[in-house]
Design a protein around this motif. Structure first.
Motif, PDB file in Angstrom:
ATOM      1  N   MET A 302      38.036  25.644 -11.327  1.00 21.99           N
ATOM      2  CA  MET A 302      36.728  25.783 -10.698  1.00 21.99           C
ATOM      3  C   MET A 302      35.627  25.544 -11.728  1.00 21.99           C
ATOM      4  SD  MET A 302      35.364  26.241  -7.766  1.00 21.99           S
ATOM      5  CE  MET A 302      36.558  27.021  -6.696  1.00 21.99           C
ATOM      6  N   THR A 303      35.150  24.303 -11.802  1.00 19.54           N
ATOM      7  CA  THR A 303      34.011  24.006 -12.664  1.00 19.54           C
ATOM      8  C   THR A 303      32.743  24.103 -11.832  1.00 19.54           C
ATOM      9  OG1 THR A 303      34.224  21.702 -12.073  1.00 19.54           O
ATOM     10  CG2 THR A 303      35.352  22.402 -14.075  1.00 19.54           C
ATOM     11  N   GLY A 304      31.605  24.044 -12.496  1.00 18.69           N
ATOM     12  CA  GLY A 304      30.340  24.098 -11.782  1.00 18.69           C
ATOM     13  C   GLY A 304      30.250  22.993 -10.736  1.00 18.69           C
ATOM     14  N   LYS A 305      30.648  21.795 -11.122  1.00 16.99           N
ATOM     15  CA  LYS A 305      30.581  20.649 -10.207  1.00 16.99           C
ATOM     16  C   LYS A 305      31.437  20.901  -8.969  1.00 16.99           C
ATOM     17  CE  LYS A 305      30.380  16.270 -12.322  1.00 16.99           C
ATOM     18  NZ  LYS A 305      31.225  15.289 -13.001  1.00 16.99           N
ATOM     19  N   ARG A 306      32.652  21.380  -9.242  1.00 19.53           N
ATOM     20  CA  ARG A 306      33.577  21.599  -8.136  1.00 19.53           C
ATOM     21  C   ARG A 306      33.085  22.704  -7.218  1.00 19.53           C
ATOM     22  NH1 ARG A 306      38.793  21.502  -6.008  1.00 19.53           N
ATOM     23  NH2 ARG A 306      39.641  23.587  -6.022  1.00 19.53           N
ATOM     24  N   PHE A 307      32.497  23.740  -7.848  1.00 21.42           N
ATOM     25  CA  PHE A 307      31.978  24.833  -7.038  1.00 21.42           C
ATOM     26  C   PHE A 307      30.873  24.332  -6.112  1.00 21.42           C
ATOM     27  CE2 PHE A 307      28.537  27.935  -6.500  1.00 21.42           C
ATOM     28  CZ  PHE A 307      29.192  28.801  -5.633  1.00 21.42           C
ATOM     29  N   ILE A 308      29.977  23.526  -6.644  1.00 20.01           N
ATOM     30  CA  ILE A 308      28.856  23.051  -5.832  1.00 20.01           C
ATOM     31  C   ILE A 308      29.372  22.165  -4.696  1.00 20.01           C
ATOM     32  CG2 ILE A 308      26.858  21.506  -5.868  1.00 20.01           C
ATOM     33  CD1 ILE A 308      26.315  22.708  -8.707  1.00 20.01           C
ATOM     34  N   ARG A 309      30.317  21.270  -5.025  1.00 19.10           N
ATOM     35  CA  ARG A 309      30.871  20.414  -3.980  1.00 19.10           C
ATOM     36  C   ARG A 309      31.520  21.249  -2.883  1.00 19.10           C
ATOM     37  NH1 ARG A 309      33.568  16.188  -7.175  1.00 19.10           N
ATOM     38  NH2 ARG A 309      35.212  17.718  -7.257  1.00 19.10           N
ATOM     39  N   ARG A 310      32.259  22.242  -3.332  1.00 16.96           N
ATOM     40  CA  ARG A 310      32.984  23.061  -2.383  1.00 16.96           C
ATOM     41  C   ARG A 310      32.038  23.911  -1.548  1.00 16.96           C
ATOM     42  NH1 ARG A 310      38.238  26.812  -3.306  1.00 16.96           N
ATOM     43  NH2 ARG A 310      38.223  27.458  -1.153  1.00 16.96           N
ATOM     44  N   SER A 311      31.003  24.473  -2.207  1.00 20.97           N
ATOM     45  CA  SER A 311      30.127  25.372  -1.474  1.00 20.97           C
ATOM     46  C   SER A 311      29.279  24.613  -0.456  1.00 20.97           C
ATOM     47  CB  SER A 311      29.240  26.160  -2.432  1.00 20.97           C
ATOM     48  OG  SER A 311      28.532  25.287  -3.257  1.00 20.97           O
ATOM     49  N   LEU A 312      29.013  23.330  -0.684  1.00 18.34           N
ATOM     50  CA  LEU A 312      28.251  22.566   0.304  1.00 18.34           C
ATOM     51  C   LEU A 312      28.999  22.542   1.641  1.00 18.34           C
ATOM     52  CD1 LEU A 312      26.771  19.540  -1.652  1.00 18.34           C
ATOM     53  CD2 LEU A 312      25.597  21.542  -0.738  1.00 18.34           C
ATOM     54  N   GLY A 313      30.289  22.239   1.572  1.00 19.09           N
ATOM     55  CA  GLY A 313      31.094  22.218   2.777  1.00 19.09           C
ATOM     56  C   GLY A 313      31.124  23.583   3.456  1.00 19.09           C
ATOM     57  N   LEU A 314      31.314  24.626   2.647  1.00 25.55           N
ATOM     58  CA  LEU A 314      31.416  25.974   3.210  1.00 25.55           C
ATOM     59  C   LEU A 314      30.078  26.414   3.824  1.00 25.55           C
ATOM     60  CD1 LEU A 314      33.569  27.752   0.474  1.00 25.55           C
ATOM     61  CD2 LEU A 314      34.278  27.075   2.756  1.00 25.55           C
ATOM     62  N   LEU A 315      28.982  26.069   3.143  1.00 25.47           N
ATOM     63  CA  LEU A 315      27.669  26.446   3.670  1.00 25.47           C
ATOM     64  C   LEU A 315      27.392  25.741   4.992  1.00 25.47           C
ATOM     65  CD1 LEU A 315      25.465  26.499   0.448  1.00 25.47           C
ATOM     66  CD2 LEU A 315      25.936  28.421   1.985  1.00 25.47           C
ATOM     67  N   LEU A 316      27.792  24.485   5.078  1.00 24.54           N
ATOM     68  CA  LEU A 316      27.599  23.741   6.322  1.00 24.54           C
ATOM     69  C   LEU A 316      28.375  24.411   7.453  1.00 24.54           C
ATOM     70  CD1 LEU A 316      26.355  21.139   7.530  1.00 24.54           C
ATOM     71  CD2 LEU A 316      28.554  20.035   7.126  1.00 24.54           C
ATOM     72  N   LEU A 317      29.636  24.764   7.161  1.00 21.58           N
ATOM     73  CA  LEU A 317      30.463  25.439   8.163  1.00 21.58           C
ATOM     74  C   LEU A 317      29.809  26.747   8.599  1.00 21.58           C
ATOM     75  CD1 LEU A 317      33.174  25.652   9.712  1.00 21.58           C
ATOM     76  CD2 LEU A 317      34.096  26.841   7.726  1.00 21.58           C
ATOM     77  N   ALA A 318      29.339  27.525   7.607  1.00 18.66           N
ATOM     78  CA  ALA A 318      28.711  28.810   7.910  1.00 18.66           C
ATOM     79  C   ALA A 318      27.464  28.603   8.761  1.00 18.66           C
ATOM     80  CB  ALA A 318      28.370  29.549   6.618  1.00 18.66           C
ATOM     81  N   ALA A 319      26.674  27.564   8.470  1.00 20.45           N
ATOM     82  CA  ALA A 319      25.443  27.327   9.219  1.00 20.45           C
ATOM     83  C   ALA A 319      25.750  26.970  10.669  1.00 20.45           C
ATOM     84  CB  ALA A 319      24.646  26.204   8.564  1.00 20.45           C
ATOM     85  N   ILE A 320      26.792  26.139  10.861  1.00 16.47           N
ATOM     86  CA  ILE A 320      27.155  25.765  12.239  1.00 16.47           C
ATOM     87  C   ILE A 320      27.638  26.992  13.011  1.00 16.47           C
ATOM     88  CG2 ILE A 320      28.794  24.426  13.617  1.00 16.47           C
ATOM     89  CD1 ILE A 320      28.731  22.319  11.362  1.00 16.47           C
ATOM     90  N   LEU A 321      28.397  27.859  12.317  1.00 18.13           N
ATOM     91  CA  LEU A 321      28.993  29.005  13.001  1.00 18.13           C
ATOM     92  C   LEU A 321      27.986  30.118  13.260  1.00 18.13           C
ATOM     93  CD1 LEU A 321      32.422  29.326  11.188  1.00 18.13           C
ATOM     94  CD2 LEU A 321      32.035  28.772  13.582  1.00 18.13           C
ATOM     95  N   LEU A 322      26.893  30.133  12.484  1.00 17.33           N
ATOM     96  CA  LEU A 322      25.994  31.289  12.512  1.00 17.33           C
ATOM     97  C   LEU A 322      25.574  31.719  13.921  1.00 17.33           C
ATOM     98  CD1 LEU A 322      24.552  33.404  10.846  1.00 17.33           C
ATOM     99  CD2 LEU A 322      22.598  31.863  10.693  1.00 17.33           C
ATOM    100  N   PRO A 323      25.033  30.803  14.785  1.00  7.88           N
ATOM    101  CA  PRO A 323      24.588  31.294  16.102  1.00  7.88           C
ATOM    102  C   PRO A 323      25.715  31.955  16.899  1.00  7.88           C
ATOM    103  CG  PRO A 323      24.439  28.885  15.950  1.00  7.88           C
ATOM    104  CD  PRO A 323      24.738  29.377  14.592  1.00  7.88           C
ATOM    105  N   PHE A 324      26.924  31.365  16.806  1.00 12.88           N
ATOM    106  CA  PHE A 324      28.043  31.939  17.573  1.00 12.88           C
ATOM    107  C   PHE A 324      28.522  33.238  16.938  1.00 12.88           C
ATOM    108  CE2 PHE A 324      28.109  27.288  17.583  1.00 12.88           C
ATOM    109  CZ  PHE A 324      27.643  27.111  18.874  1.00 12.88           C
ATOM    110  N   ALA A 325      28.460  33.283  15.605  1.00  9.74           N
ATOM    111  CA  ALA A 325      28.829  34.515  14.925  1.00  9.74           C
ATOM    112  C   ALA A 325      27.863  35.636  15.292  1.00  9.74           C
ATOM    113  CB  ALA A 325      28.858  34.298  13.420  1.00  9.74           C
ATOM    114  N   VAL A 326      26.579  35.300  15.474  1.00  3.37           N
ATOM    115  CA  VAL A 326      25.607  36.330  15.870  1.00  3.37           C
ATOM    116  C   VAL A 326      25.953  36.868  17.253  1.00  3.37           C
ATOM    117  CG1 VAL A 326      23.192  36.710  16.511  1.00  3.37           C
ATOM    118  CG2 VAL A 326      23.745  35.466  14.407  1.00  3.37           C
TER     119      VAL A 326
END
Lengths: 443, 115
Positions: A302-326
């Motif tokens: 887990m380097t900084g680059k890899r973390f950022i790449r990975r977190s972009l995908g996860l953040l996108l998923l979280a953003a899509i799920l947010l209204p339904f999660a609420v």
């Protein structure tokens, strides 16, 4: 994935599906490894019993045929439970320590009958749930059932060992793996248990004893069977280190069933070898823990680059799920807190592994029932059907949202800690090589 | 009702996704013949809510088990060595040497990746 082979009745299909939905809600990952291919004919599965109510639920999910569970007769005292147990085809067994009236002639009768019909029966031959990571004294019931059924003319009985491994049986959304071993073909191996010319029935004490010993040995091969918790943790972690080293990409999660099978292999080594492995792995894990790491994080790259790449995908998923999660959170926060409250009870883990899933089914069931009733009052029956399909999706959205957030946080910490530990990278690499040598030697 | 404006998002969107998933699942199933697939797909299209509900209720459950270790070639090689040793077809020395070779190769591969 292929669909299962044997033809099942509508009731069995429904039971299996219900168990599947519950298991997928209650646990995070359930990994099943089945060496056995018995798919028809009379079958008695024998399993370790660490998790109370969770054990039969998981076995219904994991086994290719819906089993009839042999369970303590005391639970038949409760009206609704009794109906459920009868509907699911459970077979009551009377235990002397429960006192009260009852003998086991009826249980043996029902079990013989079930096997004679070619059914699949599950029994937990230790009799009681355990909180130690080992197999207790295996009682003679299983051996007497199959010898008795065989003596009454049932042919082709197989005895199948099953081992259930809980990562943490007291918490919901944890991992479970289930190992199902090679069956004992009773007809083919009967000479190993019954001396020539002897009575092959359940009254033959020597035969019952030797078959019970064989059953115990087979359960130990598939179920967790360690001296103590420290050894259980160390050998499981050691198995994971071995498999991670062999893997093509050590960043991928290790299949838990593979890990637990290999840990079982290490657990059957002589005590002094096990002790050596336990000491080495425990020391290695403690050193990593001082740096806030573990073996999977160490090899995560887990380097900084890899973390950022990975977190972009996860953040996108979280953003899509947010209204339904609420929406899911609004519907489910009350039952969630009630289940949490049950988890605060100061009772044994084996009790919690019964109480928490039951509480979750009960409280979420009531809450969803009320929601559906509200939808019915406001709209119509079609709305109820739609809501019944969407409610699990909303809960799923909450779960995936929270687990995504957790992954994100954990990746962030892994990146920071790996950065901090970089200066001692060579030392850690040498330590890993040393612990690996001990493990390979013990293999 | 004030919350009517969020209804399309939180109800209609997941409902459409679910119906879409159901149709994909019907098409991809290997245990149904073409005729049955057409009947189910038609049921889902004509009566989306009732059809999807009935389909999901009737769909048999998939077997969760896998029947071999899921590890890669190296894992299978090590497992095979353990089995050969247990069966007595290789000696302890051969076993030790061969298992070490597999692990050394694995460690070297990973080192090459990360440096």
């Amino acid at each position: 994935m292929p669909d299962i082979g044997p033809k099942q009745t509508r009731r069995e299909r429904f039971i299996r599906k219900l168990a599947g939905v519950l298991v997928r809600g209650i646990y995070r990952r359930v990994d099943v490894y089945r060496a056995d291919d018995v798919a028809a004919g009379p079958q008695l599965s024998v399993s370790n019993h660490f998790g109370g109510f969770a054990d039969p639920l998981l076995l219904i999910y994991a086994m290719p045929r819906v089993p009839r569970i042999v369970a303590r007769d005391v639970i038949w005292k409760y009206p609704i439970v009794r109906s459920i147990m009868n509907w699911a085809g459970a077979i009551p067994v009377h235990k002397p320590e429960d006192r009260g009236p009852g003998s086991n002639d009826v249980m043996f009768g029902s079990a013989y009958e079930a096997l004679d019909e070619g059914s699949h029966v599950v029994i937990f031959p230790e009799g009681i749930t355990r909180d130690e990571p080992s197999i207790g004294r295996v009682k003679t019931g299983a051996a007497r059932i199959v010898l008795g059924a065989r003596a009454t003319g049932t042919e082709g009985i197989h005895v199948t060992p099953a081992g259930i491994h809980y990562e943490d049986k007291a918490s919901l959304r944890s991992d479970v793996s289930i190992l199902i071993g090679q069956s004992i073909d009773l007809d083919a191996s009967i000479d190993e248990y019954v001396a020539p010319g002897d009575d092959p029935g359940p009254e033959n004490r020597a035969a019952v004893r030797s078959l019970t010993a064989a059953i115990e040995r087979e359960i130990r091969r598939v179920a967790p069977d360690f001296t103590d918790w420290q050894q259980a943790r160390a050998l499981t972690a050691g198995s994971e280190i071995l498999l991670r080293t062999l893997a093509d990409d050590p960043r991928h999660p290790i299949p838990t069933a593979d890990r637990d099978a290999l840990a079982g292999h290490l657990g059957r080594k002589p005590p002094e070898e096990k002790e050596q492995v336990t000491v080495a792995v425990t020391r290695y894990n403690e050193q990593l823990a001082d740096l806030g790491l573990d073996d999977s994080r160490l090899l995560s790259g887990m380097t900084g680059k890899r973390f950022i790449r990975r977190s972009l995908g996860l953040l996108l998923l979280a953003a899509i799920l947010l209204p339904f999660a609420v929406v899911g959170a609004i519907i489910n926060w009350i039952p969630y807190l009630l289940v949490k409250a049950v988890g605060l009870l100061r009772v044994a883990p084996a009790v919690l592994s019964t109480a928490k899933p039951l509480a979750a089914i009960f409280f979420f069931g009531i809450s969803w029932g009320l929601t559906l009733w509200g939808v019915f009052r406001e709209w119509d029956a079609g709305g109820v059907l739609l809501a019944a399909m969407l409610l699990p999706l909303y809960l799923g959205a909450v779960i995936v949202f929270l687990e995504t957030a957790q992954t994100l946080w954990s990746s962030f910490r892994t990146w920071r800690r790996l950065r901090r530990a970089r200066s001692s990278g060579d030392i850690i690499a040498a330590e890993r090589r040393a612990v690996l040598d001990v493990l390979v030697e013990a293999l | 009702m004030g919350n009517l404006s969020i209804m399309p998002l939180v109800v209609a969107l997941p409902a459409f996704l679910l119906i879409g998933y159901t149709i994909v699942d019907i098409v991809r199933r290997t245990d149904l013949n073409g005729g049955r697939k057409v009947v189910w797909a038609a049921a889902v299209v004509v009566l989306p809510v009732i059809g999807t509900f009935a389909y999901l209720l009737a769909r048999p459950f998939q077997d969760p088990a896998h029947v071999t270790l899921r590890g890669n070639e190296r894992t299978h090689a090590v497992v095979a060595l353990i089995e050969q040793r247990a069966a007595g077809s290789i000696t302890q020395d051969e076993f030790t040497e061969k298992k070490r070779a597999v692990f050394d190769e694995a460690v070297d591969t990973h080192r090459a990746r990360y440096s």
